[in-house]
Motif scaffolding. Structure first.
Motif, mmCIF file in Angstrom:
data_model
loop_
_atom_site.group_PDB
_atom_site.id
_atom_site.type_symbol
_atom_site.label_atom_id
_atom_site.label_comp_id
_atom_site.label_asym_id
_atom_site.label_seq_id
_atom_site.Cartn_x
_atom_site.Cartn_y
_atom_site.Cartn_z
ATOM 1 N N SER A 197 0.834 -1.197 0.000
ATOM 2 C CA SER A 197 0.000 0.000 0.000
ATOM 3 C C SER A 197 0.874 1.254 0.000
ATOM 4 N N GLN A 207 -6.758 0.039 3.851
ATOM 5 C CA GLN A 207 -8.179 0.372 3.682
ATOM 6 C C GLN A 207 -8.344 1.781 3.100
ATOM 7 N N SER A 294 -11.407 -6.604 5.844
ATOM 8 C CA SER A 294 -11.465 -5.280 5.231
ATOM 9 C C SER A 294 -10.155 -5.005 4.487
ATOM 10 N N THR A 295 -9.107 -5.768 4.814
ATOM 11 C CA THR A 295 -7.829 -5.618 4.112
ATOM 12 C C THR A 295 -7.847 -6.384 2.790
ATOM 13 N N ALA A 298 -8.490 -4.640 -0.471
ATOM 14 C CA ALA A 298 -7.366 -3.767 -0.827
ATOM 15 C C ALA A 298 -6.254 -4.608 -1.453
ATOM 16 N N TRP B 51 -18.005 0.835 -2.012
ATOM 17 C CA TRP B 51 -17.378 0.943 -0.695
ATOM 18 C C TRP B 51 -18.198 0.209 0.364
ATOM 19 N N GLN B 55 -16.280 -2.627 2.107
ATOM 20 C CA GLN B 55 -15.708 -2.133 3.360
ATOM 21 C C GLN B 55 -16.781 -1.765 4.378
ATOM 22 N N TYR B 59 -17.822 -2.619 8.799
ATOM 23 C CA TYR B 59 -17.692 -1.745 9.975
ATOM 24 C C TYR B 59 -19.034 -1.603 10.684
#
Lengths: 560, 84
Positions: A197, A207, A294-295, A298, B51, B55, B59
């Motif tokens: 990244s 992220q 969540s990684t 990416a 998004w 992601q 959350y």
């Protein structure tokens, strides 16, 4: 030091750690063996749940699948995390209050029926076996690529390690090893992606880098660059999907509900001391899982961009070293169709010369980004930690299903605790052997059978447990009919499309455009409908069962 | 079931229903059904629908569980059903 040296060192060190923990946590009672005596701290249980849950598929395959599927890959990201909300709000606290050892325990007791118990045992065994075969294959891939050990020997080494700590320590050994394995795997996942990244976007938080600009002074957003590269090569835009919306919806639902119904995940919530701990521990587990989940998208976007720019239109003899290394495993193939000596990657199969197995994307990412050798070794250790931790959790479910649910609860209730513990250990031995066999000779359909595991969990356990808690009137007739209908429907649909007629496994033939991966959701609704219908016309569950349900709805132990 | 237990259970069901509606909207709503509409909105390099799918929904899930834990612990105490 070279890649192999580092890998030996890091993998060896982590294995020594796991064995050390196993010796420290040996057990002598069935309660310790099955549920670690219900004395696990919720934070430790959260970590163990995360490691238990995140398998070789999450660590090795998922980011690769997202890289190839783009937006459509979101089904895995949402599906495999959203299930924890269902688990935390609808199942975990009540099952902890119920306070026995296993999922078939709950189904059998709540529905006052050995038939229901046996149906649950068969589902648990089938789901766990399907899953464990995939883990052993993951172990094999890592060993053969990074340690130059033949797959067979790799699998045997993995088997010996798991066997050692599962037999000695049971759930207690597995729990504390999983805590260590979580730390290894998350560290191994995050370190390379932070490097990548930083290199690609100038932002160390993947992220955020994922939505940032490319660090080459152009000011272009990474996702825009990737969309451009994809459309140039004839693919759909990365951020657009190609699956029909209804299918995305149903697959996501099947994965979420299936997650909440997987016995090796549910069983983890029996290991904490209190109902309160079960709730918070699901929250901790999800934080630890989301750290990786969540990684992953990416990683997917970085590696995909990197891959296209480093190999497309590059002469084959100038291809980077990792390209040739992975070619040797057969997971990456180059076929020079137009004999120009240059690698062409394209959406059109007539032009495309490159075939990449999604499984290699995460493992190869440090090499693609030219990171130092120790990072490559670390990623190998992480992949092994992910596969071994999940395999151990599954083996324990298999051992309890056979020793406890089938033998002790159904067939020989008079069995002594010591005998039961001995049988549980022997069962672990045999299941390790069988799992190892499938690791060495993987059935060609491992990928499809994972869809099977989730579909069945969604269509059987989830509705049965949910109604057992939230619908006092549900009786054994309804529950058994519901589970049977759900399983038969889901299994037939999947078997029909993946084994009997794989050539028509496409949206034109699916019912309402729902793929076999998503059909578990329909199976779940069938289960609910059949169960409610049958329960309406059969007699109420006995008074003591209704009291049992009232009791599990309240955290405090009621004194009668 | 006595009245106290009934009232407790009803409050629990209300809480769970509200949280599950948010759960549904954040994932199935924003991430799947409304993804094309939300994708017209951009935040940095992200299209908003994309998004949420890759992601944001995750959350939201975490926040929901922690709200549930906090509210249920309070509810347990209020009705004296908390564990000693």
């Amino acid at each position: 030091m070279g890649i192999q040296g580092w890998t030996f060192l890091i993998v060896g060190a982590t294995f020594a750690l796991y064995i050390g923990i196993a010796i420290w946590s040996r057990v002598a009672s069935t309660s310790d063996f099955y549920i670690a005596g219900s004395r696990v701290h919720p934070l430790a249980n959260g970590m163990a749940t995360a490691a238990d849950w995140m398998s070789a598929a999450s660590f090795i395959s998922m980011a690769g699948m997202v890289a190839f599927l783009g937006y459509d890959g979101s089904v895995y990201l949402m599906g495999w995390t959203g299930g924890y909300v269902l688990l935390a709000l609808l199942l975990a606290p009540y099952l902890r209050k119920f306070g026995k050892f296993t999922v078939p325990d709950f189904v059998g007791d709540r529905y006052y029926s050995d038939t229901a118990r046996v149906v649950a045992i068969l589902c648990a065994i089938f789901i766990s076996f399907t899953y464990v075969a995939g883990q052993m294959r993951g172990v094999g891939i890592v060993f053969s690529r990074f340690l130059d050990v033949p797959i067979t020997q790799g699998v045997i080494i993995g088997m010996v390690i798991v066997f050692f700590y599962a037999v000695l320590g049971g759930m207690k050994g597995i729990t504390y090893t999983q805590v260590a394995q979580y730390c290894v795997l998350i560290f191994a996942y995050l370190v390379p992606v932070i490097f990548v990244s930083l290199m690609m976007t100038g932002n160390p938080i993947p992220q955020l880098g994922f939505g940032g600009t490319v660090a080459d002074g152009s000011g272009e957003y990474l996702l825009d660059r990737l969309n451009g590269l994809m459309t140039d090569l004839g693919f759909d835009k990365y951020t657009d999907g190609s699956k029909p919306t209804i299918d995305v919806f149903f697959i996501t639902a099947a994965l979420m509900v299936g997650t909440a119904g997987l016995p090796h995940v549910i069983i983890r919530f029996f290991t904490v001391p209190k109902v309160r701990d079960a709730r918070i521990s699901a929250g901790y587990a999800l934080i630890f899982i989301v750290l990786l989940y969540s990684t992953a998208p990416a990683v997917a976007a970085f590696v995909k961009t990197n891959l296209i720019t480093t190999v497309n239109e590059v002469p084959y003899r100038d291809a980077p070293e990792w390209f040739h290394n992975w070619e040797a495993t057969g997971l990456l193939r180059f076929e020079d169709r137009n004999n120009d000596g240059i690698i062409q990657y394209h959406a059109d199969p007539a032009i495309n010369e490159l075939r990449i197995d999604p499984d290699i994307m995460v493992l190869a990412s440090p090499e693609i980004a030219q990171l130092p050798n120790w990072v490559v070794g670390l990623v190998a250790a992480g992949g092994l930690a992910a596969a071994l931790s999940t395999a151990a959790g599954l083996l324990l479910v298999l051992a309890t299903a056979i020793a406890h649910d089938l033998l002790k609860r159904t067939m020989i209730p008079t069995m002594k605790e010591k005998t039961e513990l001995g049988i549980a250990r022997i069962t672990v031995f045999f299941t390790v052997m069988i799992a190892g066999y499938f690791g060495v000779n993987p059935p060609g359909f491992v990928a499809q059978t994972v869809a099977f595991a989730f579909g069945l969990a969604a269509a059987s356990f989830f509705p049965a447990i949910l109604m057992g808690i939230f619908f006092k009137r549900m009786n054994k007739e309804g529950a058994i009919a519901g589970m049977t209908a759900g399983i038969i429907f889901t299994a037939s649909y999947i078997i029909y499309f993946t084994f009997i007629n794989p050539e028509i496994n496409n949206a034109d033939y699916w019912w309402f455009g729902i793929s076999p991966e998503g059909i578990g959701t329909v199976g779940m609704f069938i289960n609910f409908a059949v169960a409610l219908g049958v329960a309406k016309f059969t007699k109420k569950p006995p008074q003591r069962i209704q009291e049992l349900v009232e009791n599990i709805r309240i955290p405090r132990q009621m004194v009668k | 079931m006595d009245d106290r237990a009934k009232a407790y259970w009803k409050r629990n069901l209300t809480l769970v229903t509200v949280l599950l509606i948010i759960w549904f909207v954040a994932s199935y709503g924003f991430g799947i059904l409304l993804v094309d509409q939300l994708n017209t909105i951009r935040i940095g390099g992200f299209q908003l629908g994309f998004w949420f799918a890759q992601q944001g929904s995750q959350y939201v899930f975490i926040i929901l569980i922690f709200i549930y834990v906090y509210k249920m612990n309070k509810l347990d105490k209020e009705y004296q059903f908390d564990e000693e």
